[in-house]
Design a protein around this motif. Sequence first.
Motif, PDB file in Angstrom:
ATOM      1  N   GLU A  31      94.186 -74.965 -13.116  1.00 25.62           N
ATOM      2  CA  GLU A  31      93.115 -75.961 -13.100  1.00 25.62           C
ATOM      3  C   GLU A  31      91.786 -75.235 -12.988  1.00 25.62           C
ATOM      4  N   THR A  33      88.707 -75.360 -11.809  1.00 27.82           N
ATOM      5  CA  THR A  33      87.803 -76.019 -10.873  1.00 27.82           C
ATOM      6  C   THR A  33      86.382 -75.567 -11.186  1.00 27.82           C
ATOM      7  N   PRO A  34      85.365 -76.303 -10.748  1.00 20.49           N
ATOM      8  CA  PRO A  34      83.994 -75.879 -11.047  1.00 20.49           C
ATOM      9  C   PRO A  34      83.674 -74.433 -10.657  1.00 20.49           C
ATOM     10  N   LEU A  37      85.575 -72.191 -13.173  1.00 17.61           N
ATOM     11  CA  LEU A  37      84.993 -72.337 -14.501  1.00 17.61           C
ATOM     12  C   LEU A  37      83.675 -71.569 -14.605  1.00 17.61           C
ATOM     13  N   ASN A  41      83.082 -68.584 -17.285  1.00 18.91           N
ATOM     14  CA  ASN A  41      81.984 -68.589 -18.258  1.00 18.91           C
ATOM     15  C   ASN A  41      81.102 -67.358 -18.113  1.00 18.91           C
ATOM     16  N   ASN A  59      89.674 -79.179 -19.410  1.00 19.17           N
ATOM     17  CA  ASN A  59      88.947 -79.650 -18.237  1.00 19.17           C
ATOM     18  C   ASN A  59      89.926 -80.288 -17.249  1.00 19.17           C
ATOM     19  N   LEU A  60      89.435 -80.651 -16.084  1.00 18.67           N
ATOM     20  CA  LEU A  60      90.306 -81.204 -15.044  1.00 18.67           C
ATOM     21  C   LEU A  60      90.977 -82.506 -15.461  1.00 18.67           C
ATOM     22  N   GLU A  61      90.319 -83.279 -16.327  1.00 19.10           N
ATOM     23  CA  GLU A  61      90.886 -84.546 -16.798  1.00 19.10           C
ATOM     24  C   GLU A  61      91.877 -84.342 -17.950  1.00 19.10           C
ATOM     25  N   ARG A  62      91.933 -83.116 -18.477  1.00 22.57           N
ATOM     26  CA  ARG A  62      92.796 -82.771 -19.611  1.00 22.57           C
ATOM     27  C   ARG A  62      92.432 -83.556 -20.879  1.00 22.57           C
ATOM     28  N   ALA A  66      87.307 -77.096 -21.518  1.00 26.70           N
ATOM     29  CA  ALA A  66      86.254 -76.855 -20.537  1.00 26.70           C
ATOM     30  C   ALA A  66      85.382 -75.675 -20.936  1.00 26.70           C
TER      31      ALA A  66
END
Length: 83
Positions: A31, A33-34, A37, A41, A59-62, A66
């Motif tokens: 996952e 996470t912010p 991520l 990046n 992203n977390l919501e799939r 992301a």
Amino acid sequence: MLLELQLPFVVLDDRAPWAGLELVILPDCIELTPPLLKRLNEFLAKGVRVIASGASLLNLERTAFAVDAGLTLHGRNPFDTSY
């Protein structure tokens, strides 16, 4: 696989130092996470390589990627693999 090949590796998280790494292999179901991520990046901006599989760049919501990797998400694979 890395153990079998006797290649050195480290397990990373959002707090571990990533300096000096040339490659990051993301597991299938990580996952992003912010904080993780953000680190990823920053790592990619330096031109370092990433190998991603499964849902590791989602992203977390799939619902979307992301990370801007030039990819488009078309949905889940309708086939169920069995090994």
